[in-house]
Every structure is written in C-alpha cells, then in structure tokens.
Scaffold this motif. Structure first.
Motif, PDB file in Angstrom:
ATOM      1  N   ASP A 197       0.829  -1.147  -0.208  1.00  0.00           N
ATOM      2  CA  ASP A 197       0.038   0.115  -0.016  1.00  0.00           C
ATOM      3  C   ASP A 197       0.906   1.240  -0.119  1.00  0.00           C
ATOM      4  OD1 ASP A 197       0.851  -0.832   2.495  1.00  0.00           O
ATOM      5  OD2 ASP A 197      -0.900  -0.001   3.421  1.00  0.00           O
ATOM      6  N   VAL A 198       1.755   1.318   0.881  1.00  0.00           N
ATOM      7  CA  VAL A 198       2.609   2.492   1.003  1.00  0.00           C
ATOM      8  C   VAL A 198       3.517   2.563  -0.109  1.00  0.00           C
ATOM      9  CG1 VAL A 198       4.652   3.716   2.219  1.00  0.00           C
ATOM     10  CG2 VAL A 198       2.811   2.412   3.441  1.00  0.00           C
ATOM     11  N   GLN A 199       4.015   1.581  -0.703  1.00  0.00           N
ATOM     12  CA  GLN A 199       4.780   1.550  -1.919  1.00  0.00           C
ATOM     13  C   GLN A 199       4.137   1.971  -3.532  1.00  0.00           C
ATOM     14  OE1 GLN A 199       7.928   0.743  -2.248  1.00  0.00           O
ATOM     15  NE2 GLN A 199       7.880   1.276  -4.486  1.00  0.00           N
ATOM     16  N   ARG A 200       2.769   1.721  -3.377  1.00  0.00           N
ATOM     17  CA  ARG A 200       2.004   2.211  -4.295  1.00  0.00           C
ATOM     18  C   ARG A 200       1.845   3.529  -4.292  1.00  0.00           C
ATOM     19  NH1 ARG A 200      -1.604  -2.264  -2.927  1.00  0.00           N
ATOM     20  NH2 ARG A 200      -1.565  -4.072  -4.514  1.00  0.00           N
ATOM     21  N   ASP A 201       1.758   4.047  -2.918  1.00  0.00           N
ATOM     22  CA  ASP A 201       1.504   5.802  -2.979  1.00  0.00           C
ATOM     23  C   ASP A 201       2.802   6.245  -3.213  1.00  0.00           C
ATOM     24  OD1 ASP A 201      -0.902   5.459  -1.972  1.00  0.00           O
ATOM     25  OD2 ASP A 201      -0.483   5.535   0.089  1.00  0.00           O
ATOM     26  N   ARG A 202       3.948   5.811  -2.868  1.00  0.00           N
ATOM     27  CA  ARG A 202       5.252   6.513  -3.167  1.00  0.00           C
ATOM     28  C   ARG A 202       5.595   6.426  -4.760  1.00  0.00           C
ATOM     29  NH1 ARG A 202       9.860   4.430   0.819  1.00  0.00           N
ATOM     30  NH2 ARG A 202       9.142   5.346   2.859  1.00  0.00           N
ATOM     31  N   LEU A 203       5.064   5.198  -5.291  1.00  0.00           N
ATOM     32  CA  LEU A 203       5.316   5.417  -6.768  1.00  0.00           C
ATOM     33  C   LEU A 203       4.507   6.300  -7.557  1.00  0.00           C
ATOM     34  CD1 LEU A 203       6.135   3.660  -9.482  1.00  0.00           C
ATOM     35  CD2 LEU A 203       3.640   2.807  -9.337  1.00  0.00           C
ATOM     36  N   PHE A 204       3.328   6.400  -7.142  1.00  0.00           N
ATOM     37  CA  PHE A 204       2.388   7.419  -7.811  1.00  0.00           C
ATOM     38  C   PHE A 204       2.914   8.975  -7.345  1.00  0.00           C
ATOM     39  CE2 PHE A 204      -1.341   9.816  -9.461  1.00  0.00           C
ATOM     40  CZ  PHE A 204      -1.389   9.017 -10.769  1.00  0.00           C
ATOM     41  N   GLY A 205       3.422   9.023  -6.160  1.00  0.00           N
ATOM     42  CA  GLY A 205       4.022  10.402  -6.008  1.00  0.00           C
ATOM     43  C   GLY A 205       4.953  10.760  -6.665  1.00  0.00           C
ATOM     44  N   ALA A 206       6.164  10.059  -6.856  1.00  0.00           N
ATOM     45  CA  ALA A 206       7.205  10.258  -7.598  1.00  0.00           C
ATOM     46  C   ALA A 206       6.925  10.395  -8.907  1.00  0.00           C
ATOM     47  CB  ALA A 206       8.157   9.088  -7.295  1.00  0.00           C
ATOM     48  N   LEU A 207       6.114   9.486  -9.619  1.00  0.00           N
ATOM     49  CA  LEU A 207       5.665   9.602 -10.858  1.00  0.00           C
ATOM     50  C   LEU A 207       4.987  10.959 -11.172  1.00  0.00           C
ATOM     51  CD1 LEU A 207       5.558   8.521 -13.798  1.00  0.00           C
ATOM     52  CD2 LEU A 207       3.404   7.508 -13.039  1.00  0.00           C
ATOM     53  N   THR A 208       4.056  11.408 -10.295  1.00  0.00           N
ATOM     54  CA  THR A 208       3.634  12.676 -10.237  1.00  0.00           C
ATOM     55  C   THR A 208       4.610  13.726 -10.427  1.00  0.00           C
ATOM     56  OG1 THR A 208       1.678  12.020  -9.521  1.00  0.00           O
ATOM     57  CG2 THR A 208       1.975  14.273  -9.453  1.00  0.00           C
ATOM     58  N   ARG A 209       5.431  13.734  -9.513  1.00  0.00           N
ATOM     59  CA  ARG A 209       6.504  14.776  -9.487  1.00  0.00           C
ATOM     60  C   ARG A 209       7.266  14.938 -10.740  1.00  0.00           C
ATOM     61  NH1 ARG A 209      10.640  16.351  -4.387  1.00  0.00           N
ATOM     62  NH2 ARG A 209      11.818  17.672  -5.849  1.00  0.00           N
ATOM     63  N   ILE A 210       7.669  13.839 -11.367  1.00  0.00           N
ATOM     64  CA  ILE A 210       8.299  13.565 -12.484  1.00  0.00           C
ATOM     65  C   ILE A 210       7.711  14.416 -13.627  1.00  0.00           C
ATOM     66  CG2 ILE A 210       9.469  12.090 -14.200  1.00  0.00           C
ATOM     67  CD1 ILE A 210      10.154  10.157 -11.789  1.00  0.00           C
ATOM     68  N   VAL A 211       6.215  13.832 -13.741  1.00  0.00           N
ATOM     69  CA  VAL A 211       5.556  14.289 -14.897  1.00  0.00           C
ATOM     70  C   VAL A 211       5.437  15.852 -15.025  1.00  0.00           C
ATOM     71  CG1 VAL A 211       3.302  14.474 -15.965  1.00  0.00           C
ATOM     72  CG2 VAL A 211       4.439  12.200 -15.424  1.00  0.00           C
ATOM     73  N   TRP A 212       5.208  16.635 -13.767  1.00  0.00           N
ATOM     74  CA  TRP A 212       4.839  17.837 -13.614  1.00  0.00           C
ATOM     75  C   TRP A 212       6.005  18.695 -13.570  1.00  0.00           C
ATOM     76  CZ3 TRP A 212       0.660  19.137 -15.700  1.00  0.00           C
ATOM     77  CH2 TRP A 212      -0.480  18.241 -15.187  1.00  0.00           C
ATOM     78  N   SER A 213       7.470  18.086 -13.645  1.00  0.00           N
ATOM     79  CA  SER A 213       8.778  18.692 -13.493  1.00  0.00           C
ATOM     80  C   SER A 213       9.370  18.689 -14.780  1.00  0.00           C
ATOM     81  CB  SER A 213       9.582  18.172 -12.437  1.00  0.00           C
ATOM     82  OG  SER A 213       8.946  18.347 -11.016  1.00  0.00           O
ATOM     83  N   LEU A 214       8.848  17.884 -15.979  1.00  0.00           N
ATOM     84  CA  LEU A 214       9.276  17.771 -17.234  1.00  0.00           C
ATOM     85  C   LEU A 214       9.894  18.933 -17.744  1.00  0.00           C
ATOM     86  CD1 LEU A 214       7.314  14.789 -18.697  1.00  0.00           C
ATOM     87  CD2 LEU A 214       9.728  14.752 -17.914  1.00  0.00           C
TER      88      LEU A 214
END
Length: 372
Positions: free
Chosen positions: A46-63
């Motif tokens: 559960d926590v790993q899923r949250d971390r994955l999406f949090g990191a992916l969100t940051r990467i996408v919006w920082s492109l």
C-alpha cells in the motif's frame, strides 16, 4: 527523440483520477512479467503504491523544469541502490509503466503520445542509472547506524539519536529511509532533525501511526545498541545560503524535524536573520521538543519560538490552527518561509501565505516524513 512535456502531462491528467487502480495494475503487470522482482518489494504494497504515484506525479509535472527534475531523479537513482536495483530493471519497469498509461489513458492514446512517454521515460531512466553508477564508486548503497539514545517524549513520539558506522553526508532539511531488523525490505522515511555534526550523529523525530510497522517498532521496540539501516539522504528543502531575508518556519507535529535542522544550520553559519518558528500540535503534551527549542531561543536572540495548540481549550497560550495563526501577524511577504507537517496543514498554510502576499518562490514546503 525530443521531450514533449505537454503530451505527457495531458495524458497523465487522465490517469490521475484513477491513481489507485493504475498503480495496482502497474505492479500486477510488473510482477507478472518479471516475477523475480517481487522479492525486492515489501510484503504489503500500500505505501509502495503511494510512493510510486507520488514520484511519478512529481516527475511528470517537472518535465519542463530540467534542473529540478535532474536533481530529483539523481536522488531517486542513488536511493534505488539500497533495493539492489540495476540498469536492466528499468526496462521492465518502463514496459509496465507504458502498458499502464496506455490502458488508463486509452481514450486519448495515440502514437504521438506513446512516443512522448517513451522519450520521457528513457531520459528519466538514463539519469537515474547514471546517478546510481557514479554514486557506486564513492558511497555505500545503505548505511548501518547504531541507536545511541532513545527518548520517549510522548506515548506516540520518540526522539532517536543514531551514529552511522560510516560518514553520512546530508544537507539540513533532508530525510532518510529507515529499515529495522524487525521488518526487512520495509523502508519508511524520516526527516533528519539536526544540522551536520562533527561526530556524525543524527536525530530522528518519530511519531507512531495506526498500523505503522516501522514507526511503531522505532518507538516501542527499539533500544539503545540496536542497529538500523539508512538509505541515502533525499529532499531539497534546504536553507538558502546567500539569502539575507528573515525567516518564518511553520512546523506541525514532527514536521518540526527538518525545520529544526535548517534553523541549526543558519545559526551555525554566523548569519543573523530574525527567525520566527510557529510550532504547533493538538495538545500541549504533544509539543515534545519545546524544552530544547527554548534552550535554542535563549542562546540565539534572533530566534522566537511560538508554541501553538489547536485542540486544547484550556491551554494557556496561543491557540488555533497553524494556517490561521500565520495571519495574526504582520506580513511575511519579505521572509523566506519553510513549512512542514501534515499534508492538509501544509497546503492550507501555503494558501494563506499566498493570500497574504508571500511569493510562491519564497515558500519552501515539505510533508512530514514517516508513515501516514
């Protein structure tokens, strides 16, 4: 291939509302196609899923912010070493990620969007791989650290002092991932609560949460002499070394930890800005670090510590929510502002400060690390 941040962001915005389903699909796809990778992850995801999406969100919006993105990806690449990640693993992750985005953005998907995602992921993976490879020759994948002090400050809060067996360089405001012997492969993040010290020790402020495997272990079952594992320091909420502005720090609960480290570093630098620290909790008992903050205040005349209690009507001091308390003072528009604590508090504080005229560029924010 050239990056196309617009196409990546537009398609990702379709996936964001179904983040839970998308991350579950991603890991199901990854482990089905590469079952040998399952052993690198914790039993509960559960926590790993949250971390994955949090990191992916940051990467996408920082492109379209290449410097910020490169710094974040560099930290991720170095951090992944502690899991045993190697270059070929990024191919499996990329295939599962592309399949996930293609599935959940099917209504807008086309060859141009697919090319944009392939380009973006390739660039990101290369940065992480290069960072990990360059770090491998100079730093360990993780650090062992002995617990040399354990203070139970509240039934749900403890302050731990650790001594790593090797020098662990970090910047004030950063956090580390922590693993306990009780829960192998389960890592949780905790902010470092002090500026770098000559003896290489560091402090963690830990609050237990319901169902928190690592936080509960650190508070209730960890003793002086125990050994923990630490990942490489991460985070970018560092003090601005050349700034001459006064500072406002807003700390909710154990969100105090990185702000205390930042304040310590400013004091040690010899600079003399006025520093206001608004330190909030629900009850007076949860102001677990107030005696030490008062000692800092007495030694540094430019520091003013203002404890704030939100849920105890009988408290004989400043009461209210931290976001609203910030509005009881003069304008903070000329200050450098640092905010850390629960996500709702951080978001509302930033909103109030912006309304009161503080430029977003001067607001440095973070969410309190640990299990939540």
């Amino acid at each position: 291939m050239s990056l196309n941040p617009r196409l990546v962001k537009e398609s990702f915005s379709v996936v964001e509302p179904v983040a839970d389903k998308a991350t579950a699909y991603f890991y199901g796809r990854l482990f089905a196609e590469s079952p040998h990778l399952r052993g690198m992850f914790p039993p509960a995801m559960d926590v790993q899923r949250d971390r994955l999406f949090g990191a992916l969100t940051r990467i996408v919006w920082s492109l379209d912010s290449p410097d910020s993105l490169a710094a974040f990806l560099g930290q991720l690449g170095r951090d992944h070493r502690k899991y045993g990640v190697v270059a070929e693993h990024y191919t499996a992750v990329g295939n599962a990620l592309l399949a996930t985005i293609r599935r959940f953005a099917a209504d807008v998907w086309n060859h141009e969007i697919e090319a944009a995602w392939v380009s973006a992921y390739t660039a990101a993976a290369n940065l992480m791989i290069e960072s990990a490879e360059s770090d491998a020759g100079v730093s360990p994948a993780w650090w062992l650290a002995e617990v040399i002090d354990h203070e139970r400050r509240h039934q749900d809060i403890a302050v731990l002092t650790l001594r790593p067996t090797q020098r662990l360089p970090f910047t004030p405001g950063q956090y580390v991932n922590v693993q306990t012997p009780r829960w192998p492969r389960v890592w949780r993040t905790f902010s470092i609560a002090n500026a770098p010290r000559p003896d290489n020790t560091l402090r963690l402020h830990v609050r237990s949460v319901p169902g928190g495997w690592v936080s509960t272990t650190l508070i209730r079952h960890t003793r002086v002499g125990d050994t923990l594992m630490l990942g490489p320091p991460m985070g970018t909420m560092a003090p601005r070394e050349r700034s001459v502005r006064d500072m406002l720090c807003v700390a909710g609960g154990t969100g105090l930890a990185p702000l205390k480290a930042i304040i310590e570093s400013v004091i040690a630098s010899g600079r003399r800005p006025n520093i206001h620290l608004l330190y909030g909790a629900r009850t007076a008992e949860e102001l677990y670090d107030l005696p030490d903050l008062i000692r800092m205040e007495s030694a540094y005349p430019w520091l003013r510590v203002l404890p704030v209690v939100s849920g105890q009507p009988s408290y004989d001091g400043m009461r209210g929510s931290l976001p609203q308390v910030t509005r009881r003072f003069h304008s903070w528009a000329e200050h450098d502002v640092y905010v850390c604590g629960p996500v709702s508090m951080v978001n509302e504080t930033v909103r109030c400060l912006q309304i009161d005229g503080v430029p977003l560029a001067r607001i440095h924010r973070d969410i309190a690390q640990g299990e939540r």
